[in-house]
Design an enzyme around this catalytic site. Structure first.
Site, mmCIF file in Angstrom:
data_model
loop_
_atom_site.group_PDB
_atom_site.id
_atom_site.type_symbol
_atom_site.label_atom_id
_atom_site.label_comp_id
_atom_site.label_asym_id
_atom_site.label_seq_id
_atom_site.Cartn_x
_atom_site.Cartn_y
_atom_site.Cartn_z
ATOM 1 N N VAL A 140 18.633 -13.222 55.959
ATOM 2 C CA VAL A 140 19.089 -14.454 55.310
ATOM 3 C C VAL A 140 19.688 -14.144 53.941
ATOM 4 C CG1 VAL A 140 18.405 -16.730 54.447
ATOM 5 C CG2 VAL A 140 17.422 -15.865 56.578
ATOM 6 N N CYS A 141 19.069 -13.228 53.212
ATOM 7 C CA CYS A 141 19.563 -12.861 51.885
ATOM 8 C C CYS A 141 20.971 -12.276 51.962
ATOM 9 C CB CYS A 141 18.619 -11.863 51.217
ATOM 10 S SG CYS A 141 16.951 -12.492 50.968
ATOM 11 N N THR A 142 21.203 -11.455 52.953
ATOM 12 C CA THR A 142 22.532 -10.857 53.106
ATOM 13 C C THR A 142 23.588 -11.929 53.315
ATOM 14 O OG1 THR A 142 21.598 -8.811 53.996
ATOM 15 C CG2 THR A 142 23.909 -9.259 54.499
#
Length: 218
Positions: free
Chosen positions: A45-47
């Site tokens: 999700v962070c990417t």
């Protein structure tokens, strides 16, 4: 939870980033700044979020808004991770990413996830986002769980809302989108409103008979 909330001063922390060392107040300068944290490098999700921030960087820049990310991994890890981020949607990551391997900054910035820990049991950053004004105060704060990615259109929307409110003594109603009518602040009298908004304003006809819901375009 200790740390920052709306109205608090952003601490002038010295931080290490993939762009070098800097003090937060120097970076903010006279601009609005979005400071956003992530649970960890090389996480799915962070990417997608950092890639989307990169895609929206020019839109934020048009509004005089700077970006700075934060993840608990070190600078070397950030630099390797950026390769994945840029490959995901082809957008160049131009904003700095703060390193916090000792998990000290996330405590001071109110970005600690209450539930998530790494394999060693250390607390991880939450999916937090602070919008900082030119006065170095927190104007708005989001806190999402690690499982939920943020909507960058919403971040852009609230930036425009904050900037309009600061400039025109207005507020934005529910579901407001840029370009739609805003409401005039209750502290502004009708006489003042006529001078401040020569384009005019509409007053909602309410059962109470009170004329507090006034719409205009700015």
């Amino acid at each position: 939870m200790p740390g920052l909330t709306i109205g608090d001063d952003l601490p002038n922390l010295q931080v290490e980033t993939n762009h070098g060392k800097m003090k937060l107040h120097d970076y903010v300068g006279d601009s609005y700044t979005i400071l956003f944290s992530h649970p960890g490098d090389f996480t799915p999700v962070c990417t997608t979020e950092l890639a989307m921030m990169a895609a929206y960087a020019s839109k934020f820049g048009e509004r005089g808004v700077k970006l700075v990310g934060l993840s608990c991994d070190d600078v070397q890890s950030h630099n390797e991770w950026i390769k994945d981020i840029e490959a995901y949607n082809g957008q160049k990551v131009t904003y700095p990413i703060i390193a916090d391997p000792k998990r000290e900054l996330i405590k001071q910035l109110n970005m600690v996830d209450p539930d998530e820990t790494d394999s060693s049991g250390h607390k991880l950053p939450s999916r937090a986002l602070h919008i900082v004004g030119p006065d170095k105060k927190i104007k708005l704060s989001f806190l999402y769980p690690a499982s939920t990615g943020r909507n960058m259109d919403e971040v852009l929307r609230v930036v425009e809302s904050l900037q309009k409110a600061a400039k025109y003594k207005v507020a934005t109603p529910a579901n407001w989108k840029p370009g739609e009518p805003v409401v005039i602040a209750p502290s502004v009298s009708n006489e003042e409103a006529k001078e401040m908004f020569p384009q005019g304003f509409d007053t909602a006809n309410l059962p109470s008979g009170k004329s507090y819901l006034r719409f205009t375009n700015v």
